[in-house]
Design a protein around this motif. Structure first.
Motif, PDB file in Angstrom:
ATOM      1  N   ASN A 143       0.509   6.583  -5.052  1.00 59.50           N
ATOM      2  CA  ASN A 143      -0.905   6.342  -5.380  1.00 59.50           C
ATOM      3  C   ASN A 143      -1.325   5.000  -4.800  1.00 59.50           C
ATOM      4  O   ASN A 143      -0.657   3.996  -5.048  1.00 59.50           O
ATOM      5  CB  ASN A 143      -1.090   6.206  -6.901  1.00 59.50           C
ATOM      6  N   SER A 144      -2.456   4.998  -4.090  1.00 62.74           N
ATOM      7  CA  SER A 144      -3.022   3.705  -3.695  1.00 62.74           C
ATOM      8  C   SER A 144      -3.869   3.204  -4.866  1.00 62.74           C
ATOM      9  O   SER A 144      -5.042   3.558  -4.976  1.00 62.74           O
ATOM     10  CB  SER A 144      -3.896   3.847  -2.453  1.00 62.74           C
ATOM     11  N   THR A 145      -3.251   2.434  -5.721  1.00 62.55           N
ATOM     12  CA  THR A 145      -3.953   1.963  -6.925  1.00 62.55           C
ATOM     13  C   THR A 145      -5.148   1.096  -6.540  1.00 62.55           C
ATOM     14  O   THR A 145      -6.069   0.911  -7.325  1.00 62.55           O
ATOM     15  CB  THR A 145      -2.967   1.171  -7.809  1.00 62.55           C
ATOM     16  N   HIS A 146      -5.107   0.569  -5.315  1.00 65.81           N
ATOM     17  CA  HIS A 146      -6.214  -0.276  -4.875  1.00 65.81           C
ATOM     18  C   HIS A 146      -7.394   0.533  -4.363  1.00 65.81           C
ATOM     19  O   HIS A 146      -8.486   0.008  -4.227  1.00 65.81           O
ATOM     20  CB  HIS A 146      -5.746  -1.224  -3.759  1.00 65.81           C
ATOM     21  N   LYS A 147      -7.189   1.820  -4.093  1.00 68.14           N
ATOM     22  CA  LYS A 147      -8.285   2.575  -3.482  1.00 68.14           C
ATOM     23  C   LYS A 147      -9.299   3.003  -4.542  1.00 68.14           C
ATOM     24  O   LYS A 147     -10.467   2.682  -4.445  1.00 68.14           O
ATOM     25  CB  LYS A 147      -7.754   3.821  -2.769  1.00 68.14           C
ATOM     26  N   MET A 148      -8.849   3.756  -5.526  1.00 71.15           N
ATOM     27  CA  MET A 148      -9.795   4.318  -6.494  1.00 71.15           C
ATOM     28  C   MET A 148      -9.750   3.583  -7.830  1.00 71.15           C
ATOM     29  O   MET A 148     -10.592   3.814  -8.685  1.00 71.15           O
ATOM     30  CB  MET A 148      -9.489   5.805  -6.711  1.00 71.15           C
ATOM     31  N   GLY A 188       0.782  -1.224   0.000  1.00 69.43           N
ATOM     32  CA  GLY A 188       0.000   0.000   0.000  1.00 69.43           C
ATOM     33  C   GLY A 188       0.816   1.276   0.000  1.00 69.43           C
ATOM     34  O   GLY A 188       2.056   1.263  -0.064  1.00 69.43           O
ATOM     35  N   SER A 189       0.090   2.380   0.077  1.00 65.06           N
ATOM     36  CA  SER A 189       0.762   3.677   0.181  1.00 65.06           C
ATOM     37  C   SER A 189       1.449   3.817   1.525  1.00 65.06           C
ATOM     38  O   SER A 189       2.281   4.704   1.721  1.00 65.06           O
ATOM     39  CB  SER A 189      -0.252   4.813  -0.010  1.00 65.06           C
ATOM     40  N   THR A 190       1.091   2.950   2.460  1.00 63.78           N
ATOM     41  CA  THR A 190       1.796   2.939   3.752  1.00 63.78           C
ATOM     42  C   THR A 190       3.284   2.743   3.504  1.00 63.78           C
ATOM     43  O   THR A 190       4.118   3.537   3.966  1.00 63.78           O
ATOM     44  CB  THR A 190       1.222   1.803   4.630  1.00 63.78           C
ATOM     45  N   SER A 191       3.627   1.717   2.728  1.00 64.71           N
ATOM     46  CA  SER A 191       5.058   1.523   2.436  1.00 64.71           C
ATOM     47  C   SER A 191       5.558   2.630   1.522  1.00 64.71           C
ATOM     48  O   SER A 191       6.732   2.994   1.561  1.00 64.71           O
ATOM     49  CB  SER A 191       5.317   0.145   1.839  1.00 64.71           C
ATOM     50  N   THR A 248      -7.329  15.125   0.125  1.00 67.61           N
ATOM     51  CA  THR A 248      -7.633  14.657   1.481  1.00 67.61           C
ATOM     52  C   THR A 248      -8.605  13.478   1.388  1.00 67.61           C
ATOM     53  O   THR A 248      -9.119  13.163   0.316  1.00 67.61           O
ATOM     54  CB  THR A 248      -8.327  15.762   2.291  1.00 67.61           C
ATOM     55  N   TYR A 249      -8.873  12.894   2.523  1.00 64.79           N
ATOM     56  CA  TYR A 249      -9.874  11.835   2.653  1.00 64.79           C
ATOM     57  C   TYR A 249     -11.208  12.241   2.039  1.00 64.79           C
ATOM     58  O   TYR A 249     -11.982  11.433   1.557  1.00 64.79           O
ATOM     59  CB  TYR A 249     -10.136  11.595   4.146  1.00 64.79           C
ATOM     60  N   TYR A 250     -11.495  13.559   2.113  1.00 62.33           N
ATOM     61  CA  TYR A 250     -12.802  14.036   1.662  1.00 62.33           C
ATOM     62  C   TYR A 250     -12.783  14.459   0.191  1.00 62.33           C
ATOM     63  O   TYR A 250     -13.759  14.998  -0.306  1.00 62.33           O
ATOM     64  CB  TYR A 250     -13.239  15.225   2.531  1.00 62.33           C
ATOM     65  N   VAL A 300       4.609  13.970  -2.580  1.00 67.31           N
ATOM     66  CA  VAL A 300       3.150  14.079  -2.452  1.00 67.31           C
ATOM     67  C   VAL A 300       2.531  12.721  -2.152  1.00 67.31           C
ATOM     68  O   VAL A 300       2.754  11.739  -2.870  1.00 67.31           O
ATOM     69  CB  VAL A 300       2.510  14.673  -3.735  1.00 67.31           C
ATOM     70  N   ASP A 301       1.765  12.699  -1.069  1.00 66.29           N
ATOM     71  CA  ASP A 301       0.953  11.528  -0.770  1.00 66.29           C
ATOM     72  C   ASP A 301      -0.370  11.708  -1.517  1.00 66.29           C
ATOM     73  O   ASP A 301      -1.268  12.420  -1.070  1.00 66.29           O
ATOM     74  CB  ASP A 301       0.702  11.440   0.744  1.00 66.29           C
ATOM     75  N   GLU A 302      -0.433  11.076  -2.693  1.00 62.16           N
ATOM     76  CA  GLU A 302      -1.636  11.149  -3.536  1.00 62.16           C
ATOM     77  C   GLU A 302      -2.338   9.784  -3.489  1.00 62.16           C
ATOM     78  O   GLU A 302      -2.815   9.276  -4.511  1.00 62.16           O
ATOM     79  CB  GLU A 302      -1.223  11.504  -4.972  1.00 62.16           C
ATOM     80  N   ALA A 303      -2.368   9.219  -2.268  1.00 65.01           N
ATOM     81  CA  ALA A 303      -2.960   7.886  -2.115  1.00 65.01           C
ATOM     82  C   ALA A 303      -4.363   7.847  -2.690  1.00 65.01           C
ATOM     83  O   ALA A 303      -4.760   6.880  -3.344  1.00 65.01           O
ATOM     84  CB  ALA A 303      -2.997   7.507  -0.628  1.00 65.01           C
ATOM     85  N   TRP A 304      -5.129   8.933  -2.477  1.00 67.94           N
ATOM     86  CA  TRP A 304      -6.537   8.949  -2.897  1.00 67.94           C
ATOM     87  C   TRP A 304      -6.731   9.455  -4.324  1.00 67.94           C
ATOM     88  O   TRP A 304      -7.870   9.624  -4.748  1.00 67.94           O
ATOM     89  CB  TRP A 304      -7.357   9.781  -1.906  1.00 67.94           C
ATOM     90  N   GLY A 305      -5.644   9.714  -5.037  1.00 67.68           N
ATOM     91  CA  GLY A 305      -5.823  10.304  -6.378  1.00 67.68           C
ATOM     92  C   GLY A 305      -5.177   9.559  -7.525  1.00 67.68           C
ATOM     93  O   GLY A 305      -4.707  10.201  -8.465  1.00 67.68           O
ATOM     94  N   SER A 349      -1.371  14.543   8.194  1.00 67.90           N
ATOM     95  CA  SER A 349      -0.932  13.452   7.320  1.00 67.90           C
ATOM     96  C   SER A 349      -1.414  12.106   7.842  1.00 67.90           C
ATOM     97  O   SER A 349      -1.684  11.959   9.036  1.00 67.90           O
ATOM     98  CB  SER A 349       0.594  13.426   7.248  1.00 67.90           C
ATOM     99  N   HIS A 350      -1.461  11.147   6.953  1.00 65.01           N
ATOM    100  CA  HIS A 350      -1.801   9.777   7.355  1.00 65.01           C
ATOM    101  C   HIS A 350      -0.724   9.257   8.311  1.00 65.01           C
ATOM    102  O   HIS A 350       0.434   9.663   8.239  1.00 65.01           O
ATOM    103  CB  HIS A 350      -1.849   8.893   6.106  1.00 65.01           C
ATOM    104  N   LYS A 351      -1.121   8.322   9.173  1.00 67.16           N
ATOM    105  CA  LYS A 351      -0.160   7.876  10.189  1.00 67.16           C
ATOM    106  C   LYS A 351       1.085   7.228   9.586  1.00 67.16           C
ATOM    107  O   LYS A 351       2.135   7.203  10.226  1.00 67.16           O
ATOM    108  CB  LYS A 351      -0.838   6.931  11.176  1.00 67.16           C
TER     109      LYS A 351
END
Ligand SMILES: Cc1ncc(COP(=O)(O)O)c(C=O)c1O
Length: 461
Positions: free
Chosen positions: A189-194, A56-59, A137-139, A161-166, A81-83
């Motif tokens: 990017n969290s490819t698994h999220k969106m 994940g984007s965690t790593s 952001t989360y929102y 840039v943490d673009e996990a959600w984008g 920021s995310h934890k």
């Protein structure tokens, strides 16, 4: 493998669950198909190099930090920021210079960090090595990445840039500017999220040649498993193919469905879903229309309660719930039927006979908000770096008597989702009072070992 499980998941997934070998390639030293898949991903996202991540984007956050900063280096980071960003700080030993994101007092949520805040931070801390941002952001609120890129690179700093959600931003003109297009040196990017990759799948993109690629390669080798799961890697490649070949069309459908659903939800009495009218507020540069934040306080429910009702009565799982909102994700897999069910569920909820006590003028939430207690306490003094506090000997003490001690955990009330205290910072009396009031109002505090925060972990004296 257990036969019943194999029957359930299917033969093919087992057939491609292979160990790295010639002809299959090795994620840690790719020379064949994975190398090609990563090159295609870089081309698709407009990066110079892209790397597949299987934790994940965690790593991704951990790898970005370990690549860009050294022990003792300063890095400007948003307070919300995310934890996993804190994990990166603990691992790298870097010293955070916190930037306060904009808090929207009407919606009671945090937005992004503004270019003005970044400029001020760079002026006050000219010795930072890098600027790190979370956008969106989360929102689904995005920052003014282009202006921040100009500021960061103009001052000779790296931009992470943490673009996990984008991960989808790059593939549709009506979505916010992607981090690679804005010129970020590293982004995740969290490819698994969106998008459609399996859970845990993410990507790290590099652009511009400012970070050391040999260092990045070593970091990835250190953090990624030596036994990567091939179905996950394949799903990343296929998610890339899907976006590269039909991304715009798929996202157009998703955006239209989300916009239509947002409008229908806004017609339900007691419900508000923010949209384009928010653009231009502090910290709101652009919006991702595929995330629908449903503010439910007008229904007399907390976001947590609404989320439970959606799950139990309507079999709908939302992405996030906080005190006032639930966030529904619309992805390329969201069907018209699912959107219908969401609208139906909220219409039903709006008919529930709720007394609005909790939000009435005498209710504890309203009192708290009117007294201005929603304002976050001042960021407390940092007495140790996050890494030192994390590694120090610690003990639990009563939270209400903890003022003056050095906190060894992160305490984050939702909303607005901004840590009130991070490891290494001194617990102040103001923070103790604020958090006790938040808890009394029913706000969840994320991060402490003891959820009820009767005890807090502090550095041993
Ligand atoms: C902003 C942000 N960054 C990073 C992460 C971690 O992503 P992952 O779940 O892919 O590890 C999350 C998870 O929700 C997140 O919201």
């Amino acid at each position: 493998m257990d036969l019943a499980f194999r029957e359930f998941v299917g033969d093919n997934i087992c057939a491609i669950d292979l160990t790295p070998m010639p002809g299959i390639d090795d994620l840690l030293q790719p020379t064949e198909s994975i190398k090609e898949a990563q090159e295609l991903a870089a081309e698709a996202w407009g990066a110079d190099h892209s790397f597949f991540l299987i934790n994940g984007s965690t790593s991704g956050n951990q790898c970005m930090m370990m690549t860009a900063v050294n022990p003792g280096d300063k890095i400007a980071v948003p307070r919300n920021s995310h934890k996993s960003m804190l994990g990166g700080l603990v691992m790298s030993g870097a010293e955070p210079v916190y930037m306060q994101p904009e808090v929207d007092e009407e919606l009671r949520m945090d937005h992004c960090v503004t270019p003005e805040t970044v400029a001020r931070t760079l002026q006050q801390h000219p010795d930072v090595t890098a600027v790190y941002l979370v956008s969106p952001t989360y929102y689904g609120v995005a920052a003014d990445l282009a202006s921040i890129e100009t500021l960061a690179h103009g001052a000779g700093k790296l931009l992470l840039v943490d673009e996990a959600w984008g991960p989808h931003f790059h593939f549709h003109p009506s979505l916010p500017l992607s981090a690679t297009r804005a010129g970020a040196d590293l982004c995740i990017n969290s490819t698994h999220k969106m998008l459609s990759a399996f859970s845990q799948c993410a990507m790290l993109h590099e652009k511009g040649g400012r970070v050391r690629l040999d260092r990045l390669a070593s970091v990835l080798k250190m953090f990624l498993s030596t036994s990567p799961n091939l179905p996950m890697i394949a799903s990343l490649d296929v998610a890339r193919k899907q976006m590269a070949t039909e991304g715009e069309a798929l996202l157009s459908r998703t955006i239209d469905l989300a916009r239509e659903t947002r409008a229908r939800l806004n017609d339900i009495p007691g419900i508000y879903c923010f949209g384009e009218e928010l653009r231009g507020r502090k910290g709101v540069f652009a919006l991702d229309p595929t995330k629908i934040t449903v503010t439910v306080r007008g229904l007399g429910y907390t976001g947590y309660e609404a989320s439970e009702i959606l799950r139990r009565r309507h079999n709908i799982q939302v992405e996030l719930a906080d005190l006032f909102n639930v966030v529904a994700l619309f992805t390329i897999g969201t069907t018209r039927d699912a959107a219908e069910r969401l609208v139906h569920a909220f219409s039903e909820m709006a008919r529930d006979d709720r007394d609005l006590d909790m939000f009435a003028p005498s209710g504890i939430l309203e009192q708290r908000l009117r007294r201005g207690n929603f304002r976050l306490p001042a960021v407390p003094p940092m007495r140790m770096r996050p890494r030192e506090a994390f590694l120090a000997a610690t003990e639990f003490v009563k939270f209400r008597e903890s003022a003056g001690r050095i906190c060894a955990e992160t305490l984050t009330p939702y909303p607005p989702g901004i840590p009130v205290i991070a490891p290494g910072e001194e617990i102040t009396g103001e923070i103790v009072d604020y958090l006790r009031l938040e808890l009394k109002a029913g706000v969840r505090i994320q991060g402490p070992y003891h959820d009820d925060l009767r005890l807090v972990r502090v550095v041993k004296e």
